[in-house]
Enzyme design. Structure first.
Site, short mmCIF file in Angstrom:
data_model
loop_
_atom_site.label_atom_id
_atom_site.label_comp_id
_atom_site.label_asym_id
_atom_site.label_seq_id
_atom_site.Cartn_x
_atom_site.Cartn_y
_atom_site.Cartn_z
CE LYS A 166 -3.72 -2.80 1.51
NZ LYS A 166 -4.78 -2.98 0.18
CG HIS A 285 -7.47 -9.95 -6.14
ND1 HIS A 285 -8.52 -9.56 -6.30
CD2 HIS A 285 -6.98 -9.50 -4.95
CE1 HIS A 285 -8.90 -8.72 -5.28
NE2 HIS A 285 -8.26 -9.63 -4.07
#
Length: 468
Positions: A166, A285
């Site tokens: 992040k 994902h």
């Protein structure tokens, strides 16, 4: 009469066959059907069977040119859903000949392609599929599977640790690689591209791949452990996706990543074949899954999407945490976690498993727990998921007050403490907090992490619950 007779006729005359005995080659489906008012459940169930196989809204003369009895889907059982008014589970059997071998795409186009917009139904949800052995055998499945992955990584007897880098968007490739290096150096096994990191103006894919590869090799050299970063190969075209996977292989990294729902099953299966042929692990994902699986009465349950992924191919897949910020009720989650990992899974309605599934040694998929989890969750995660899992802490690593590497250290220490205690026979469910507290005495990094996250919980009721 035997002859052709034009006109509209009720589906249930042809497609509702309660006396039918299912064959072991049939694909079986369990649909949650909510009929429109006034439509009997048998008609609704038969309509689903018809519209997802050989039926159309009227009688056509070309029906006489084939054997409908051989090719039609059959609604063979209907049961009311406990605690719900006007909801039924309709069981449908499809002959195997309706499906192209080795194509998840074709399987879904047939079973869920058209029927969900059907007027006679208020809502429809595919709850589970039983894939017959003869159809499973037409799929390669995961490129490597759990055991081969452990052997490649030389990591045994514990869950693997990951971290999503992040901020997910906006970092330059150089700074991104630096964050990757710090996490891996601190003790994580993997770091991860966020699902929406593809190739954007602020960071093109080739630059990211290069700097991440540098981070991997540097941290491997310093720690003596094998490291990986899930390089997201998802792209706008299949050709571009393959180009990225090939570049990853040329760099010598161990693993790439794909968003299998947005990328599509056809692209995913191609990538999985490439990964097996070239020794790359494949992390999957599930971006977009909640658009499909979140509503209780309409869509497709995630356990079906998970089965489809095991057929199409992937070595890891995100599957909820049970304890973090994203959806996942314990029994249901463990139900599809077992469907991903185990070779043979018994029917168990208490965990939402409608059919017994035999995977006939198709490799297993590691479930990935990710989303709003931190060190205090470690005992619960170790207890719930066991060794064959990947525990992924994004903010739970990078949010550490001292930075990424200490955040990684804290997670690794917490994990090792939980595994050690479990192996000593301690009960993680009751003694978990105590085990973490003891470990803080010899890990200042863990102590600092425990201080930051001691109060944070994400308490909302789960949407995905079992019927009473």
């Amino acid at each position: 009469s035997v002859g052709f007779k034009a006109g509209v006729k009720e589906y249930k005359l042809t497609y509702y066959t309660p006396e039918y005995e299912t064959k072991e080659t049939d694909i079986l489906a369990a649909f949650r059907v909510t009929p429109q008012p006034g439509v009997p459940p048998e008609e609704a169930g038969a309509a689903v069977a018809a519209e997802s196989s050989t039926g159309t809204w009227t009688t056509v003369w070309t029906d006489g040119l084939t054997s409908l009895d051989r090719y039609k889907g059959r609604c063979y059982h209907i049961e009311p859903v406990a605690g719900e008014e006007d909801q039924y589970i309709a069981y449908v059997a499809y002959p195997l000949d309706l499906f192209e071998e080795g194509s998840v795409t074709n399987m879904f186009t047939s079973i869920v392609g058209n029927v969900f917009g059907f007027k006679a139904l208020r809502a429809l949800r595919l709850e589970d599929l039983r894939i017959p052995i003869s159809y499973v055998k037409t799929f390669q499945g995961p490129p490597h599977g759990i055991q081969v992955e452990r052997d490649k990584l030389n990591k045994y007897g514990r869950p693997l640790l990951g971290c999503t880098i992040k901020p997910k968007l906006g970092l330059s490739a150089k700074n991104y690689g630096r964050a990757v290096y710090e996490c891996l150096r601190g003790g994580l096994d993997f770091t991860k591209d966020d699902e929406n990191v593809n190739s954007q103006p602020f960071m093109r894919w080739r630059d990211r791949f290069l700097f991440c590869a540098e981070a991997i090799f540097k941290s491997q050299a310093e720690t003596g452990e094998i490291k990986g970063h899930y390089l997201n190969a998802t792209a706008g075209t299949c050709e571009e996706m393959m180009k990225r996977a090939i570049f990853a292989r040329e760099l010598g990294v161990p693993i790439v990543m794909h968003d299998y729902l947005t990328g599509g099953f056809t692209a995913n299966t191609s990538l999985a074949h490439y990964c097996r042929d070239n020794g790359l692990l494949l992390h999957i994902h599930r971006a977009m899954h909640a658009x499909i699986d979140r509503q209780k009465n309409h869509g497709i349950h995630f356990r079906v999407l998970a089965k489809a992924l095991r057929m199409s191919g992937g070595d890891h897949i995100h599957s909820g945490t049970v304890v973090g910020k994203l959806e996942g009720e314990r029994d249901i989650t463990l139900g599809f976690v077992d469907l991903l990992r185990d070779d043979y899974i018994e029917k168990d309605r208490a965990r939402g498993i409608y059919f017994t599934q035999d995977w006939v040694s198709l490799p297993g998929v590691l479930p990935v727990a990710s989303g709003g989890i931190h060190v205090w969750h470690m005992p619960a995660l170790t207890e719930i998921f066991g060794d064959d899992s990947v525990l992924q802490f994004g903010g739970g690593t990078l949010g550490h007050p001292w930075g990424n590497a200490p955040g990684a250290v804290a997670n690794r220490v917490a994990l090792e403490a939980c595994v050690k205690x479990r192996n000593e026979g301690r009960d993680l469910a009751t003694e978990g907090n105590e085990i973490i507290r003891e470990a803080t005495k010899w890990s200042p990094e863990l102590a600092a992490a425990c201080e930051v996250w001691k109060e944070i919980t994400x308490n909302f009721a789960a949407v995905d619950t079992l019927d009473p």
